[in-house]
Each structure stands twice: as C-alpha cells, then as structure tokens.
Scaffold this active site. Structure first.
Site, PDB file in Angstrom:
ATOM      1  N   GLY A   1       0.807  -1.214   0.000  1.00  0.00           N
ATOM      2  CA  GLY A   1       0.000   0.000   0.000  1.00  0.00           C
ATOM      3  C   GLY A   1       0.840   1.264   0.000  1.00  0.00           C
ATOM      4  O   GLY A   1       0.293   2.368  -0.050  1.00  0.00           O
ATOM      5  N   HIS A   2       2.172   1.096   0.058  1.00  0.00           N
ATOM      6  CA  HIS A   2       3.073   2.251   0.048  1.00  0.00           C
ATOM      7  C   HIS A   2       3.895   2.301  -1.233  1.00  0.00           C
ATOM      8  O   HIS A   2       4.958   2.899  -1.266  1.00  0.00           O
ATOM      9  CB  HIS A   2       4.018   2.200   1.248  1.00  0.00           C
ATOM     10  CG  HIS A   2       3.331   2.061   2.559  1.00  0.00           C
ATOM     11  ND1 HIS A   2       2.403   2.976   2.993  1.00  0.00           N
ATOM     12  CD2 HIS A   2       3.409   1.114   3.530  1.00  0.00           C
ATOM     13  CE1 HIS A   2       1.949   2.601   4.191  1.00  0.00           C
ATOM     14  NE2 HIS A   2       2.539   1.476   4.523  1.00  0.00           N
TER      15      HIS A   2
ATOM     16  N   HIS B   1      -0.183   5.401   7.199  1.00  0.00           N
ATOM     17  CA  HIS B   1      -1.310   4.468   7.215  1.00  0.00           C
ATOM     18  C   HIS B   1      -2.593   5.235   7.486  1.00  0.00           C
ATOM     19  O   HIS B   1      -3.593   4.667   7.879  1.00  0.00           O
ATOM     20  CB  HIS B   1      -1.117   3.405   8.289  1.00  0.00           C
ATOM     21  CG  HIS B   1       0.201   2.743   8.215  1.00  0.00           C
ATOM     22  ND1 HIS B   1       1.286   3.156   8.956  1.00  0.00           N
ATOM     23  CD2 HIS B   1       0.628   1.716   7.442  1.00  0.00           C
ATOM     24  CE1 HIS B   1       2.327   2.396   8.646  1.00  0.00           C
ATOM     25  NE2 HIS B   1       1.970   1.519   7.743  1.00  0.00           N
TER      26      HIS B   1
END
Lengths: 330, 200
Positions: free
Chosen positions: A55-56, A218
C-alpha cells in the site's frame, strides 16, 4: 468505493504478478512475496533487505535493484511481512558479507524483523538492523512507540545501498544508514483519507473542507485538523515543523513525496513553495526529488522530508541506481 | 482434565469466532489503527485451523505451539508475533503432558501473557490486548471457570474504551484514541469466549 481489484484477499499477490510481468529484470517470488535482485547474491557485497506493509508503492519492491535494495518483502496491506519472508529474502541475497535490515519504526515491523534477525542468524547469516524513525509529527515521549518511519526510508535505502555497492563492510553500511536516519526528518499532510481494500472504503473520516496535519502513512492522524489551506500555507507549516526538529548547518536533500492520490501538477507546485520557505529560512537545497515514493494507497496529500547533506552523503546519493522506481547515472 | 482434543476444539472455535467477528475487529481498528486487524486475525486463525486439521497433535502443549507458530508465519503486523508468542510460550509451558487441568492451562497462558508484555513492552492500562488477556487469565487461575474467564476478558476489553493508547499504532493518536474500544483487547476477548464455548 470503486477499486480496480479482483477481491481484497488477492490484491497483494495480484500486484506482485503484475510487478513480475513489468520487471523481468528482477526475481519475483509471488508465493512467498519477496522481490530479489536478479544477480543476487552479489559476491563480497553487503546485502540490503527491507519490507513492510503493502500500500506504500513503490516502497519497497520498487527500490530493488543495483545501487539500492537487494530484496524486499511485501506484507498484506498496511501489515508488516512475516519473519519467514524476511529470512527467505536474507538467505537469497547474503553473499557471506552480511545483510542489513532496513526497518520502519512500527511495532509490527520491528517485532517481525527482530524475530527474522534471530532466525537468520541461526542459519548463519550475519544481520544488522537500522530503524527508520523520521516523522516529527509524533513526538518520542514515554507515551508513544517513538517516531514513525516515513520518507527518510528512501534516503536510507538509496544511500546505504550505494555504500554497499561500493563494497563497504556491514558495520560501515549500517553506520551510514543510521547517520542518514539521524540526519532526516519528515512531516506529512493529508487532504483526504486512504481506503484499504479490506475495509472497502476510507479508513478515517476527513471532511471535505479540512486537512490533517502530521498524518502518518497508514492514515494515522497526526497533530491537528484545520480548515483547508493553500499549498503556500501548507509548505510553511510542513517545513517549519521539520525545521523545529532539524537544524541543518548546510545544504539539505529534499523529498517532496506524494501520498498516492495527488497529481504531480500539485506536487511540483507544492515543491516550489517548499523551496521558497527553505530559501526564506536560509536552508540551501542540494538535491530535490518530487514524486510518489512512499505512498498511502489513494490518500491525497504530501510529505516533506529533509536530510542534512554532506559531501559523502551527496556522493552516495548521486551514485548510479537502477530500480523500477528510482534510476539514474547508468 | 483437558486433552489435546479440547485444545484443538478451542482453536477451531477460535477460528470460527474470529471469522464471525472479523468485520467488527476491522471496524474497531479503522477507528484508531490501520483497519487490518480483522483480516489479519482471520487469515491467521484459518491457517491455524487448517494446520491442526492436517497435523493433529497429541498433547495440549503441542497444539498451542503449532498454533503459535502458524500465527507468526501467517499474520504479520504486531498481532502475529504477539498472539503467536502467547500461544507458543503457553504451549511450551505445558510441556508434553497428555492432559492438563484448567488451572495448569491458566498458569501456562499466564507465562504466555508475560512473554507478550515483554515483547510488546506494554503493561495493562496501555490500551492493548493485555487489558483483556490479564483479567481473563487471572479469572481462569482463580477457580478454573472458563465462563468467568470469558466474562472477565470481555469486561477488560470494554474497559479499554476510556483509555489513552500508549503502545502500538493507536498510540500515535494520543488523546484521540480515547472513546474507542481497543481492537487487540477485543480479539483477545473473542479467544476467551471461544474457550468458554468449547468448555460448556
């Protein structure tokens, strides 16, 4: 929430299959979720292994290749990989010269990399660790788990990777990595929440007219919420937050990082404002990188990372690198 | 007395309960964490149930050690090493006895809880899984009553609502973590509820 996915359970594996198809120059083990330099282990050279939650992107697999990481382990979305992945990665890249684990300071990453280091050492791999904790938004007090690791990860991986490429021994690669981390500070701003596939929608509620100052990668909230500001005003807040904590005595390296949902048009405009503030504060900028490097899924927003430069760090920063997301000099 | 079959049934019930509660856990985690706790626990306990189905163990200790190892190998994040350590250490503490008393299980779980506290650097009151684990284990140790243990764990989880998070991802929220139930304490209460379910 519309997402270009099949089902939440397979997003990471699907992405790795696509990554493998796009980057035949790397070895992608989709089953074990590790990405390895094709030519690993490189004889006599220290290897760098990093990893973290997915997700990064492009962090971390996008930084695997000559001049940077030897291998990366991909966890579930926003979840650290498991020790088995890191041990496998370490074993695949260790030439006998040892492995440096680059770990972002989150409880899960720290625990899993600690377990992995123990297991890898049982298998005869010499392991050193560097913890990246550059985010000034959360203070290092008795009541927190310490600063979060964010944009400085890119500086640490690039510069320590260059040192390893030059043939520096493990102890030296580790000390350079620590030096880069100590010289770096970041501050992030969110204009919108991010959406995880598992949740199928935004993970926090950020009203359209507000922004979150000091957001984490996050979507963790930071210092405060304020009514929406201009790029000029945000640059003032972000740079001053960093400079409150880092007092550079000379030129800095600058990363203007997109969170994933903000177009480059806006990032470059924001970067111009960051340059303006730094000039007003008397801080010369030696290198600038603008783009989406340490992202937070679809979050709109940006972060600013400054790294106090010196001759050696600049030389290592400028050294050739050939990875999917960062390449120059060769 | 509790045999390996009892512990296997506990792990199977835990897997089913985590499956039922996964969305709720993720919802709690999205309020103060990063919205992955339910999905991670579901993945881990599904792996535990599958591993125990494939390789049934003959002692209570072996069941917990295998379950703990599965969690460490499949969950990731902080909950993988923490829950994995809890079960693995508890299993090791039980040794190779073929049957154990509820009190002996409580003592072994207490060893696991202490290992979790050490690994995470947290104590009760920090708004973590320990706030449900400690009262649950204490209640079980008192009189070997699984229902009482489940109740104590549930109350412990509920008591995290007004707490200020001091460890883990929620600690970055500071004051803003107040008013939300801790997802880790909630999943710990789910495990105790599963234990009470198989004991009844």
């Amino acid at each position: 929430m519309k997402m270009l996915i099949n089902v939440p359970e397979t997003v990471v594996a699907d992405a790795l299959r696509g990554f493998a198809a796009a980057h035949p120059e790397l070895t992608v083990d989709v089953e074990n979720r590790i990405v390895v330099r094709r030519d690993a282990p490189v004889a006599g050279k220290v290897a760098l292994v990093s990893g973290g939650g997915s997700g990064h992107e492009p962090l971390h697999a996008g930084f695997v290749g000559p001049g940077m990481l030897s291998a990366a382990a991909a966890g579930e979305v926003f979840t650290s990989p498991v020790p088995d992945q890191m041990v496998r990665a370490a074993a695949a890249v260790d030439s006998g010269a040892g492995v440096l684990f680059v770990v972002k300071n989150y409880t899960g990453d720290v625990l899993n990399f600690d377990m992995a280091a123990e297991l890898a050492e049982d298998e005869g791999v010499q392991v050193a660790k560097v913890l990246v904790d550059d985010d000034v938004a959360v203070s290092d007090s008795l009541y927190t788990a310490g600063r979060r690791g964010t944009g400085a990860t890119l500086f640490v991986e690039k510069i320590a990777g260059a040192a390893a490429d030059e043939g520096a021994p493990l102890e030296r690669v580790e000390s350079i990595a620590r030096r880069v981390n100590a010289a770096s500070r970041s501050f992030g701003v969110a204009l919108s929440a991010c959406s995880t596939p598992a949740k199928g929608g935004p993970t926090f509620d950020l009203p359209p007219g507000e922004l979150e100052l000091g957001v984490g990668i996050h979507g963790e909230p930071g210092r405060e919420r304020r009514p929406m500001m201009t790029a000029r005003e945000i640059a003032d807040v972000a740079v001053d937050a960093v400079l409150d904590d880092l007092d550079p005595s000379g030129p800095v390296m600058l990363l203007v990082n997109g969170m994933g949902g903000t177009p480059l048009l806006e990032l470059y405009g924001f970067g111009a404002e960051v340059h303006r503030v730094l000039k007003e504060r008397g801080v010369p900028v030696a290198r600038t990188l603008v783009g989406n490097y340490v992202t937070s899924l679809d979050m709109a927003g940006a972060s600013v990372t400054l790294c106090q430069a010196d001759e050696e760090l600049l030389r290592l920063w400028d050294a050739p690198v050939q990875t999917p997301a960062l390449r120059w000099g060769r | 007395m509790l045999d390996a079959g009892f512990l296997q049934r506990w792990m199977a019930a835990a897997a089913a309960a985590v499956e039922r509660e996964a969305d709720h856990l993720t919802e709690l985690d999205s309020a103060i964490g990063d919205a992955d706790h339910g999905a991670n626990m579901r993945r881990g306990f599904a792996a535990v149930a599958a591993a125990l189905d494939a390789e049934p163990q003959t002692t209570p200790g072996a069941v917990l050690v295998l379950a703990g190892r599965q969690l460490i190998s499949t969950v990731g994040g902080a909950s993988g090493p923490l829950y994995g350590t809890l079960l693995r250490r508890a299993g090791k503490a039980l040794g190779d006895a073929a049957e154990v008393t509820p009190e002996a299980l409580a003592e072994a779980l207490g060893t696991g809880v202490a290992a979790v506290a050490q690994l995470g650097g947290a104590t009760a009151g920090d708004k973590t899984m320990l706030d449900a684990l400690e009262p649950g284990v204490a209640a079980l140790a008192r009189d070997g009553d699984f229902a009482a243990a489940a109740r104590a764990a549930r109350e412990g989880a509920a008591a995290t609502v007004p707490m200020l998070a001091r460890k883990g991802r929620a600690s970055y929220l500071g004051e803003r973590s107040v008013g939300h139930q801790d997802p880790g304490a909630t999943s710990a209460a789910v495990l105790f509820a599963a234990l009470a379910e198989v004991a009844s």
